[in-house]
Write an enzyme that holds these catalytic residues in place. Structure first.
Site, PDB file in Angstrom:
ATOM      1  N   LYS A 163      -4.848   2.209  -3.918  1.00 40.25           N
ATOM      2  CA  LYS A 163      -3.992   3.121  -4.659  1.00 40.25           C
ATOM      3  C   LYS A 163      -4.574   4.525  -4.506  1.00 40.25           C
ATOM      4  CE  LYS A 163      -1.182   0.113  -6.718  1.00 40.25           C
ATOM      5  NZ  LYS A 163       0.280   0.106  -6.492  1.00 40.25           N
ATOM      6  N   LYS A 263       9.791  -7.074  -3.388  1.00 39.13           N
ATOM      7  CA  LYS A 263       9.409  -7.690  -4.661  1.00 39.13           C
ATOM      8  C   LYS A 263      10.668  -8.256  -5.301  1.00 39.13           C
ATOM      9  CE  LYS A 263       5.796  -4.253  -5.533  1.00 39.13           C
ATOM     10  NZ  LYS A 263       5.434  -3.047  -6.289  1.00 39.13           N
TER      11      LYS A 263
HETATM   12 MG    MG Z   1       3.678  -0.180  -4.070  1.00 40.21          MG
END
Ligand code: MG
Length: 370
Positions: A163, A263
């Site tokens: 991240k 997702k």
């Molecule tokens: Mg992502």
């Protein structure tokens, strides 16, 4: 099948340590779980949009309320023989894709148990062994991150995802790349950068031989991602921007990405997720399965999806013990010595909530009978 009863739960699961990204910090995961029942059999689904609308405009309370107020009353007592039947019943409601996914994934779980098949086979998976990557949020120091990466490399993870956000990007990558020059590595920006203001940083990512740069720009923007892709070498992977097959079709048309993260929650469920997988295969676009730190139920659903043959890049699937103090399923999500989740032949998702643990994690619930 006729949906004879349904239940929706707002579930809170404490994390071992905070999950830090471009949009903030989560210390607990807020999730919505749905049970659908028919012929004495029950299936559980899950969608995990987080506590606040920081990843997407949806949030766990909105998902719970939309499911409770609109979705479940509309499907209890109905004959729903396919995921398409279910989605047609919900089609009058705009958006609310996580909310739709919480119900739709429960339909698949129930359907697979009724026909006695594991979800991964019913979705079209061929190999029940799912390779997983390692992911690291923003850490306190670069040394902390390098230690974590070293452990992941020693464990044998096939790729690392970091991240990044302003102040935790180029300097971090310089340190990581000089320590691990050959690592398969990618970054996830979680929509934290701006095309106009941050072009220099975005171009600088090209120096680090990244497998991809995930969702650099605004969460709904496709056009600027297409512009950016023309200006950088690193493949752009879209996550937040792809909220279903229609978005993905448009992204393909204008060249907004070379990779797609799928997702089930974000795209409204498994039917849409499989469609995006098939479109990516046809277009020669790399696809892989992401996650939202779901409980074992949602992670099991993601793992089943990840068995489809077009999902080649290692998935964001984590052992229950990686993030959760106590996950709620039997069995727990585990990885073997090759960093793979191996699915079995149990009908349904194969990861069932333990009633006592689910009860202790439940904040709100409502049931519906026909
Ligand atoms: Mg992502």
């Amino acid at each position: 099948m006729e949906i004879e009863s349904a239940e929706i739960r707002y579930v809170v699961l404490p994390l071992i340590s905070p999950w830090r990204t471009a949009y903030g910090e989560d210390t607990t995961i807020h999730s919505v779980m749905v049970r659908l029942s028919s012929q004495g059999v029950e299936g559980w689904g899950e969608a995990t949009p987080f506590h606040a609308p920081t990843y997407s405009p949806e949030w766990a309370r909105s998902v719970y309320e939309v499911g409770r107020e609109f979705f479940l009353p509309r499907i209890v007592g109905q004959e729903l023989d396919s995921a398409m039947d279910l989605m047609s019943r919900l089609a009058i409601f705009k958006g609310n894709l996580f909310a739709k996914a919480s119900v739709e994934t429960a339909w698949w779980a129930l359907h697979c148990k009724l026909i006695g098949q594991p979800l991964w086979r019913v979705l079209g998976g061929r190999d029940p062994v799912v390779r997983c990557g390692a992911d690291f949020g923003v850490q306190d120091t670069i040394d902390d991150l390098l230690d974590l990466i070293q452990k992941a490399v020693d464990t044998g993870y096939p790729r690392i995802k970091l991240k990044v956000r302003h102040g935790w990007d180029i300097e971090v990558l310089e340190a990581v790349r000089s320590t691990f020059p050959d690592l398969v590595l990618h970054v996830d920006c979680n929509a934290g950068y701006d095309l106009k203001d941050d072009l220099e940083i975005l171009r600088a990512f090209d120096r680090f031989n990244l497998a991809m740069i995930e969702q650099p720009l605004y969460h709904t923007d496709l056009i600027e991602h297409a512009e950016l892709q023309r200006q950088i070498e690193t493949p752009i992977c879209l996550d937040e921007s792809i909220k279903g097959p229609r978005d993905f079709l448009l992204a393909l048309k204008i060249g907004a990405c070379r990779v797609v993260n799928v997702k089930p929650g974000r795209v409204g469920g498994l039917h849409n997720a499989v469609q995006i997988h098939d479109m990516a295969c046809d277009a020669g676009i790399e696809a892989w399965v992401g996650g939202m730190l779901e409980s074992g139920v949602g992670a099991g659903i993601c793992a089943a999806l990840a068995t489809l043959p077009g999902f080649i890049y290692p998935a964001d699937l984590f052992p229950s013990s990686r993030f959760y103090r106590q996950d709620i399923t039997e069995p727990l999500i585990e990885q073997n010595e090759n960093c793979c989740v191996v699915l079995g032949e149990t009908p349904g998702v194969g990861f069932e909530p333990i009633p006592r643990r689910l009860d202790s994690a439940t904040l709100y619930r409502q049931t519906f009978e026909r």
